[in-house]
Scaffold this motif. Structure first.
Motif, PDB file in Angstrom:
ATOM      1  N   LYS A 223      58.930  53.963  67.953  1.00 34.78           N
ATOM      2  CA  LYS A 223      59.714  52.799  67.565  1.00 34.78           C
ATOM      3  C   LYS A 223      60.199  52.060  68.810  1.00 34.78           C
ATOM      4  CE  LYS A 223      61.332  54.535  63.176  1.00 34.78           C
ATOM      5  NZ  LYS A 223      62.463  54.705  62.289  1.00 34.78           N
ATOM      6  N   ASP A 224      60.400  50.760  68.656  1.00 31.72           N
ATOM      7  CA  ASP A 224      60.997  49.901  69.684  1.00 31.72           C
ATOM      8  C   ASP A 224      60.205  49.822  70.989  1.00 31.72           C
ATOM      9  OD1 ASP A 224      63.120  49.372  67.937  1.00 31.72           O
ATOM     10  OD2 ASP A 224      64.175  51.168  68.604  1.00 31.72           O
ATOM     11  N   ILE A 225      58.869  49.988  70.946  1.00 29.49           N
ATOM     12  CA  ILE A 225      58.084  49.829  72.167  1.00 29.49           C
ATOM     13  C   ILE A 225      57.268  48.538  72.151  1.00 29.49           C
ATOM     14  CG2 ILE A 225      57.935  52.301  72.621  1.00 29.49           C
ATOM     15  CD1 ILE A 225      55.011  52.153  71.601  1.00 29.49           C
ATOM     16  N   HIS A 226      57.172  47.882  71.012  1.00 25.96           N
ATOM     17  CA  HIS A 226      56.395  46.658  70.907  1.00 25.96           C
ATOM     18  C   HIS A 226      57.301  45.445  71.049  1.00 25.96           C
ATOM     19  CE1 HIS A 226      52.823  48.834  69.762  1.00 25.96           C
ATOM     20  NE2 HIS A 226      53.559  49.533  68.924  1.00 25.96           N
ATOM     21  N   PRO A 227      56.826  44.391  71.716  1.00 26.61           N
ATOM     22  CA  PRO A 227      57.656  43.192  71.874  1.00 26.61           C
ATOM     23  C   PRO A 227      57.941  42.528  70.531  1.00 26.61           C
ATOM     24  CG  PRO A 227      55.486  42.879  72.870  1.00 26.61           C
ATOM     25  CD  PRO A 227      55.534  44.261  72.349  1.00 26.61           C
ATOM     26  N   GLU A 228      59.081  41.900  70.452  1.00 24.90           N
ATOM     27  CA  GLU A 228      59.502  41.240  69.223  1.00 24.90           C
ATOM     28  C   GLU A 228      59.333  39.718  69.286  1.00 24.90           C
ATOM     29  OE1 GLU A 228      60.574  42.732  66.422  1.00 24.90           O
ATOM     30  OE2 GLU A 228      60.261  44.701  67.333  1.00 24.90           O
ATOM     31  N   ASN A 229      59.040  39.174  70.470  1.00 27.91           N
ATOM     32  CA  ASN A 229      59.048  37.723  70.633  1.00 27.91           C
ATOM     33  C   ASN A 229      57.657  37.086  70.473  1.00 27.91           C
ATOM     34  OD1 ASN A 229      58.123  38.856  73.024  1.00 27.91           O
ATOM     35  ND2 ASN A 229      59.062  37.330  74.330  1.00 27.91           N
ATOM     36  N   TYR A 230      56.881  37.530  69.503  1.00 27.65           N
ATOM     37  CA  TYR A 230      55.598  36.889  69.221  1.00 27.65           C
ATOM     38  C   TYR A 230      55.837  35.498  68.650  1.00 27.65           C
ATOM     39  CZ  TYR A 230      52.872  41.115  69.877  1.00 27.65           C
ATOM     40  OH  TYR A 230      52.255  42.212  70.422  1.00 27.65           O
ATOM     41  N   ARG A 231      55.071  34.536  69.138  1.00 26.07           N
ATOM     42  CA  ARG A 231      55.146  33.172  68.637  1.00 26.07           C
ATOM     43  C   ARG A 231      53.791  32.525  68.845  1.00 26.07           C
ATOM     44  NH1 ARG A 231      55.829  33.597  73.688  1.00 26.07           N
ATOM     45  NH2 ARG A 231      56.186  31.955  75.169  1.00 26.07           N
ATOM     46  N   ILE A 232      53.558  31.389  68.226  1.00 19.61           N
ATOM     47  CA  ILE A 232      52.285  30.687  68.409  1.00 19.61           C
ATOM     48  C   ILE A 232      52.330  29.958  69.747  1.00 19.61           C
ATOM     49  CG2 ILE A 232      50.765  28.898  67.525  1.00 19.61           C
ATOM     50  CD1 ILE A 232      51.629  29.662  64.741  1.00 19.61           C
ATOM     51  N   VAL A 233      51.278  30.165  70.550  1.00 19.10           N
ATOM     52  CA  VAL A 233      51.181  29.599  71.895  1.00 19.10           C
ATOM     53  C   VAL A 233      49.862  28.848  72.007  1.00 19.10           C
ATOM     54  CG1 VAL A 233      51.054  30.182  74.352  1.00 19.10           C
ATOM     55  CG2 VAL A 233      52.554  31.480  72.849  1.00 19.10           C
ATOM     56  N   ALA A 234      49.872  27.725  72.728  1.00 20.25           N
ATOM     57  CA  ALA A 234      48.646  26.969  73.007  1.00 20.25           C
ATOM     58  C   ALA A 234      48.062  27.449  74.326  1.00 20.25           C
ATOM     59  CB  ALA A 234      48.955  25.480  73.083  1.00 20.25           C
ATOM     60  N   PHE A 235      46.808  27.860  74.308  1.00 18.59           N
ATOM     61  CA  PHE A 235      46.077  28.235  75.514  1.00 18.59           C
ATOM     62  C   PHE A 235      45.101  27.111  75.824  1.00 18.59           C
ATOM     63  CE2 PHE A 235      47.632  32.292  74.120  1.00 18.59           C
ATOM     64  CZ  PHE A 235      47.845  32.987  75.282  1.00 18.59           C
ATOM     65  N   LYS A 236      45.127  26.599  77.056  1.00 17.57           N
ATOM     66  CA  LYS A 236      44.269  25.484  77.440  1.00 17.57           C
ATOM     67  C   LYS A 236      43.337  25.911  78.565  1.00 17.57           C
ATOM     68  CE  LYS A 236      44.318  20.669  78.886  1.00 17.57           C
ATOM     69  NZ  LYS A 236      45.149  19.512  79.195  1.00 17.57           N
ATOM     70  N   ASP A 237      42.036  25.781  78.313  1.00 19.50           N
ATOM     71  CA  ASP A 237      41.015  26.047  79.326  1.00 19.50           C
ATOM     72  C   ASP A 237      40.946  24.823  80.228  1.00 19.50           C
ATOM     73  OD1 ASP A 237      38.673  26.368  80.806  1.00 19.50           O
ATOM     74  OD2 ASP A 237      37.686  27.467  79.200  1.00 19.50           O
ATOM     75  N   MET A 238      41.329  24.959  81.482  1.00 21.39           N
ATOM     76  CA  MET A 238      41.420  23.816  82.389  1.00 21.39           C
ATOM     77  C   MET A 238      40.052  23.308  82.839  1.00 21.39           C
ATOM     78  SD  MET A 238      44.556  23.413  82.202  1.00 21.39           S
ATOM     79  CE  MET A 238      44.804  22.084  83.345  1.00 21.39           C
ATOM     80  N   SER A 239      38.990  24.110  82.686  1.00 25.11           N
ATOM     81  CA  SER A 239      37.673  23.655  83.120  1.00 25.11           C
ATOM     82  C   SER A 239      37.021  22.710  82.112  1.00 25.11           C
ATOM     83  CB  SER A 239      36.762  24.849  83.384  1.00 25.11           C
ATOM     84  OG  SER A 239      36.517  25.549  82.192  1.00 25.11           O
ATOM     85  N   ASN A 240      37.401  22.791  80.820  1.00 23.64           N
ATOM     86  CA  ASN A 240      36.799  21.888  79.837  1.00 23.64           C
ATOM     87  C   ASN A 240      37.826  21.305  78.860  1.00 23.64           C
ATOM     88  OD1 ASN A 240      37.384  24.041  78.176  1.00 23.64           O
ATOM     89  ND2 ASN A 240      35.273  24.492  77.649  1.00 23.64           N
TER      90      ASN A 240
END
Length: 89
Positions: A3-20
């Motif tokens: 118990k209590d080893i996993h992070p609680e702050n999951y949220r939707i994040v935008a990942f941007k590939d800078m090459s394209n």
């Protein structure tokens, strides 16, 4: 499972590939100070140099990226050794 080893702050994040400039959304705990607006909604932004949309293994296309001039830097650094070898021959 512990118990209590996993992070609680999951949220939707935008990942941007800078090459394209490809952007994809997924859940993450990655910390970032930048944001990006996607379809009218603002998300935290994580910048990537390479992702599945630009990696040669997934795309089947070889792509040459030298964003920091590393090849020229290497050639200039070792240029003097190449000339010495030619003189000895």
């Amino acid at each position: 499972m512990k118990k209590d080893i996993h992070p609680e702050n999951y949220r939707i994040v935008a990942f941007k590939d800078m090459s394209n400039d490809e952007v994809f959304l997924t859940k993450s705990t990655a910390e970032t100070k930048e944001t990006l607006e996607v379809e009218g909604v603002e998300y935290p932004l994580v910048k990537l140099e390479i992702s599945r949309t630009s990696h040669p293994f997934y795309t089947g296309k070889a792509k040459f990226l030298d964003t920091a001039g590393r090849i020229d830097k290497f050639k200039n650094k070792y240029k003097k050794f190449a000339k010495e070898e030619k003189k000895e021959e």
